[in-house]
Design a protein around this motif. Sequence first.
Motif, PDB file in Angstrom:
ATOM      1  N   ILE A  24       0.854  -1.192   0.000  1.00  0.00           N
ATOM      2  CA  ILE A  24       0.000   0.000   0.000  1.00  0.00           C
ATOM      3  C   ILE A  24       0.889   1.241   0.000  1.00  0.00           C
ATOM      4  O   ILE A  24       1.838   1.339   0.783  1.00  0.00           O
ATOM      5  N   PRO A  25       0.581   2.224  -0.867  1.00  0.00           N
ATOM      6  CA  PRO A  25       1.398   3.444  -0.906  1.00  0.00           C
ATOM      7  C   PRO A  25       1.366   4.207   0.421  1.00  0.00           C
ATOM      8  O   PRO A  25       0.342   4.254   1.108  1.00  0.00           O
ATOM      9  N   GLU A  26       2.490   4.802   0.772  1.00  0.00           N
ATOM     10  CA  GLU A  26       2.611   5.502   2.051  1.00  0.00           C
ATOM     11  C   GLU A  26       1.671   6.705   2.139  1.00  0.00           C
ATOM     12  O   GLU A  26       1.156   7.016   3.203  1.00  0.00           O
ATOM     13  N   ASP A  27       1.434   7.376   1.011  1.00  0.00           N
ATOM     14  CA  ASP A  27       0.533   8.528   1.020  1.00  0.00           C
ATOM     15  C   ASP A  27      -0.881   8.127   1.430  1.00  0.00           C
ATOM     16  O   ASP A  27      -1.569   8.876   2.124  1.00  0.00           O
ATOM     17  N   LEU A  28      -1.311   6.962   0.998  1.00  0.00           N
ATOM     18  CA  LEU A  28      -2.649   6.494   1.349  1.00  0.00           C
ATOM     19  C   LEU A  28      -2.731   6.183   2.846  1.00  0.00           C
ATOM     20  O   LEU A  28      -3.728   6.500   3.499  1.00  0.00           O
TER      21      LEU A  28
END
Length: 103
Positions: A24-28
């Motif tokens: 999962i992307p860190e921004d999310l």
Amino acid sequence: MTLWSILVLASLACLLLKIIGYLIPEDLVKSGPVRRTADLLPAALLAGLIGTGIAVENQHLAIGPPFAGVATAAVLFWLRVPFLPAVVAAAAVTAVLRLWTQA
């Protein structure tokens, strides 16, 4: 299904969730709703465990001394009583009610 097959499937499910967490992307993950949910989820799970632990006995609702102790602590915390006196009061209520119900 045997106990061992359930254990292996549960372990694989945990491993899969762990791998998905790395993908999962860190921004999310750092977004507002996800962060708030992650912050509140442990407290909600703990509350659920406490609720079932104090109010359920043999799959039936059983409100007794432990429930009264937790309710006492909840009211005292709502009144902003410090932690230690609230816990001591909750333990005292639970102990007195246990002694009273056994006598």
